[in-house]
Write a protein that holds these residues in place. Sequence first.
Motif, PDB file in Angstrom:
ATOM      1  N   GLY A  97       0.963  -1.661  -0.013  1.00 16.71           N
ATOM      2  CA  GLY A  97      -0.068  -0.593   0.180  1.00 16.71           C
ATOM      3  C   GLY A  97       0.907   0.856   0.034  1.00 16.71           C
ATOM      4  O   GLY A  97      -0.037   2.191   0.395  1.00 16.71           O
ATOM      5  N   LEU A  98       1.995   1.715   0.029  1.00 17.67           N
ATOM      6  CA  LEU A  98       3.049   2.029   0.022  1.00 17.67           C
ATOM      7  C   LEU A  98       2.991   2.886  -1.245  1.00 17.67           C
ATOM      8  O   LEU A  98       3.231   2.497  -2.342  1.00 17.67           O
ATOM      9  CB  LEU A  98       4.625   2.094   0.227  1.00 17.67           C
ATOM     10  N   THR A  99       2.511   4.509  -1.393  1.00 19.47           N
ATOM     11  CA  THR A  99       2.751   5.600  -2.748  1.00 19.47           C
ATOM     12  C   THR A  99       4.446   5.869  -2.812  1.00 19.47           C
ATOM     13  O   THR A  99       5.291   5.800  -1.694  1.00 19.47           O
ATOM     14  CB  THR A  99       1.295   6.762  -2.783  1.00 19.47           C
ATOM     15  N   PRO A 100       5.117   6.484  -3.855  1.00 24.25           N
ATOM     16  CA  PRO A 100       5.917   7.579  -3.925  1.00 24.25           C
ATOM     17  C   PRO A 100       6.198   8.327  -2.792  1.00 24.25           C
ATOM     18  O   PRO A 100       7.269   8.133  -2.761  1.00 24.25           O
ATOM     19  CB  PRO A 100       5.682   7.634  -5.363  1.00 24.25           C
ATOM     20  N   LEU A 101       4.688   8.693  -2.625  1.00 19.86           N
ATOM     21  CA  LEU A 101       5.034   9.716  -1.420  1.00 19.86           C
ATOM     22  C   LEU A 101       5.378   9.076  -0.192  1.00 19.86           C
ATOM     23  O   LEU A 101       5.924   9.688   0.353  1.00 19.86           O
ATOM     24  CB  LEU A 101       3.301  10.993  -1.709  1.00 19.86           C
ATOM     25  N   HIS A 102       4.633   8.297   0.396  1.00 21.58           N
ATOM     26  CA  HIS A 102       5.054   7.276   1.824  1.00 21.58           C
ATOM     27  C   HIS A 102       6.173   7.502   1.687  1.00 21.58           C
ATOM     28  O   HIS A 102       7.148   7.714   2.654  1.00 21.58           O
ATOM     29  CB  HIS A 102       4.761   5.897   1.221  1.00 21.58           C
ATOM     30  N   LEU A 103       7.446   6.976   0.432  1.00 25.25           N
ATOM     31  CA  LEU A 103       8.472   6.291   0.363  1.00 25.25           C
ATOM     32  C   LEU A 103       9.185   7.547   0.252  1.00 25.25           C
ATOM     33  O   LEU A 103      10.441   7.698   1.188  1.00 25.25           O
ATOM     34  CB  LEU A 103       8.888   5.613  -0.941  1.00 25.25           C
ATOM     35  N   ALA A 104       8.544   8.502  -0.426  1.00 24.89           N
ATOM     36  CA  ALA A 104       9.912  10.147   0.125  1.00 24.89           C
ATOM     37  C   ALA A 104       9.510  10.766   1.224  1.00 24.89           C
ATOM     38  O   ALA A 104      10.307  11.459   1.576  1.00 24.89           O
ATOM     39  CB  ALA A 104       9.315  10.852  -1.008  1.00 24.89           C
ATOM     40  N   ALA A 105       8.322  10.507   1.595  1.00 25.44           N
ATOM     41  CA  ALA A 105       7.803  10.856   3.479  1.00 25.44           C
ATOM     42  C   ALA A 105       9.696  10.141   4.159  1.00 25.44           C
ATOM     43  O   ALA A 105       9.149  10.446   5.545  1.00 25.44           O
ATOM     44  CB  ALA A 105       6.583  10.971   3.199  1.00 25.44           C
ATOM     45  N   SER A 106       9.607   8.761   3.773  1.00 26.77           N
ATOM     46  CA  SER A 106       9.713   7.656   4.764  1.00 26.77           C
ATOM     47  C   SER A 106      11.738   8.155   4.940  1.00 26.77           C
ATOM     48  O   SER A 106      12.836   7.910   5.911  1.00 26.77           O
ATOM     49  CB  SER A 106       9.627   6.567   4.978  1.00 26.77           C
ATOM     50  N   ASN A 107      12.067   8.983   4.077  1.00 25.25           N
ATOM     51  CA  ASN A 107      14.144   9.607   4.074  1.00 25.25           C
ATOM     52  C   ASN A 107      14.254  11.119   3.708  1.00 25.25           C
ATOM     53  O   ASN A 107      14.620  11.597   3.060  1.00 25.25           O
ATOM     54  CB  ASN A 107      14.006   8.894   2.082  1.00 25.25           C
ATOM     55  N   THR A 108      13.418  11.413   4.612  1.00 28.79           N
ATOM     56  CA  THR A 108      13.436  13.182   5.085  1.00 28.79           C
ATOM     57  C   THR A 108      14.822  13.503   5.997  1.00 28.79           C
ATOM     58  O   THR A 108      14.130  14.657   6.629  1.00 28.79           O
ATOM     59  CB  THR A 108      12.440  13.507   5.240  1.00 28.79           C
ATOM     60  N   SER A 109      15.199  12.807   5.943  1.00 31.39           N
ATOM     61  CA  SER A 109      16.824  13.069   6.716  1.00 31.39           C
ATOM     62  C   SER A 109      17.162  14.544   5.969  1.00 31.39           C
ATOM     63  O   SER A 109      17.774  14.888   5.160  1.00 31.39           O
ATOM     64  CB  SER A 109      17.503  12.387   6.584  1.00 31.39           C
ATOM     65  N   LYS A 116      20.090  15.004   3.638  1.00 33.85           N
ATOM     66  CA  LYS A 116      20.274  14.634   2.445  1.00 33.85           C
ATOM     67  C   LYS A 116      19.342  15.790   1.410  1.00 33.85           C
ATOM     68  O   LYS A 116      18.343  16.338   1.863  1.00 33.85           O
ATOM     69  CB  LYS A 116      19.300  13.491   2.034  1.00 33.85           C
ATOM     70  N   SER A 117      20.629  16.500   0.728  1.00 32.60           N
ATOM     71  CA  SER A 117      19.783  17.280  -0.203  1.00 32.60           C
ATOM     72  C   SER A 117      18.269  17.844  -0.877  1.00 32.60           C
ATOM     73  O   SER A 117      17.482  18.153  -0.885  1.00 32.60           O
ATOM     74  CB  SER A 117      20.447  17.894  -0.383  1.00 32.60           C
ATOM     75  N   ASP A 118      18.372  16.270  -2.015  1.00 34.14           N
ATOM     76  CA  ASP A 118      17.183  16.328  -2.618  1.00 34.14           C
ATOM     77  C   ASP A 118      16.295  15.838  -2.083  1.00 34.14           C
ATOM     78  O   ASP A 118      15.143  15.370  -2.838  1.00 34.14           O
ATOM     79  CB  ASP A 118      17.761  14.871  -3.315  1.00 34.14           C
ATOM     80  N   SER A 119      15.860  15.673  -0.279  1.00 32.00           N
ATOM     81  CA  SER A 119      14.574  14.748   0.146  1.00 32.00           C
ATOM     82  C   SER A 119      13.440  16.095   0.019  1.00 32.00           C
ATOM     83  O   SER A 119      12.123  15.437  -0.024  1.00 32.00           O
ATOM     84  CB  SER A 119      14.945  14.252   1.550  1.00 32.00           C
TER      85      SER A 119
END
Length: 252
Positions: free
Chosen positions: A182-194, A197-200
């Motif tokens: 059930g994960l969307t691309p937005l879920h995965l981007a949101a989980s990588n918000t360190s 990481k400038s690109d997050s």
Amino acid sequence: MGCQRPVFNGHLLDRRFVSWTSMMAFPEDFNQLELLNTHGHLIPRGASSLWTGSKENEEEEEEENHSEELYLEKEQALKDKPVELILWAAEHNRLSTVHRLLATDPLLVHCCDEDGYTPLHRAAYSGHADVCSALITAGSKVNPRTNDGWTPLHSACRWSRVTVVSFLLQHGAELNAQTNGGLTPLHLAASNTSSSKSDSAHTLELLLSQRHLKAALRSHSGETASEVARRSGPLHFLFEMVEDYVSVIPDT
């Protein structure tokens, strides 16, 4: 990737999250994102990763700085295995090799490994936009699915490959595609918000700015991407872009 690949229950762990989880008996509603957060160090980040952290990761980065000679040796070793070679070449940004292989056998663009990852998936999670472009031009599907339902856009968003994310969206990537969990691309981007990481932030901003985004979709564990971002890092404020605002007009 690393000098020694981790082992679980006697199995060598694959580069991608899906192959690792497939070895383990998780219930259907297990929280994939929590697993990513707790065991993310076991998941390779591709040849140009921005991942920072442990000594093991530093060693992986050093190993990735292969000389051209070593790359050519690898290609020579795989010369009689075109499927393995194009998958490897896509992951390691060997654009000329990708072109050469596709000129010989155009159908290689549709090949995949045992976990369902295509050359486009590998180029996407490694952040190689030129390779992605070459693969799409050669006829690659934009939304192929892995065994766990990941599209190349999922892979690019998981590692904040914002240039690739933009490219895939421009070429018809499914913005709201959901994995088997059930994960969307937005879920995965949101989980990588360190914040390191400038690109997050750029990846999240790009997704949140998309007109047809369904930001309220929930994973099988019941979380929205906004809820994931709230517990994952400092970028939750970006979700204000998609919050519904209610104007209160006083009675006259």
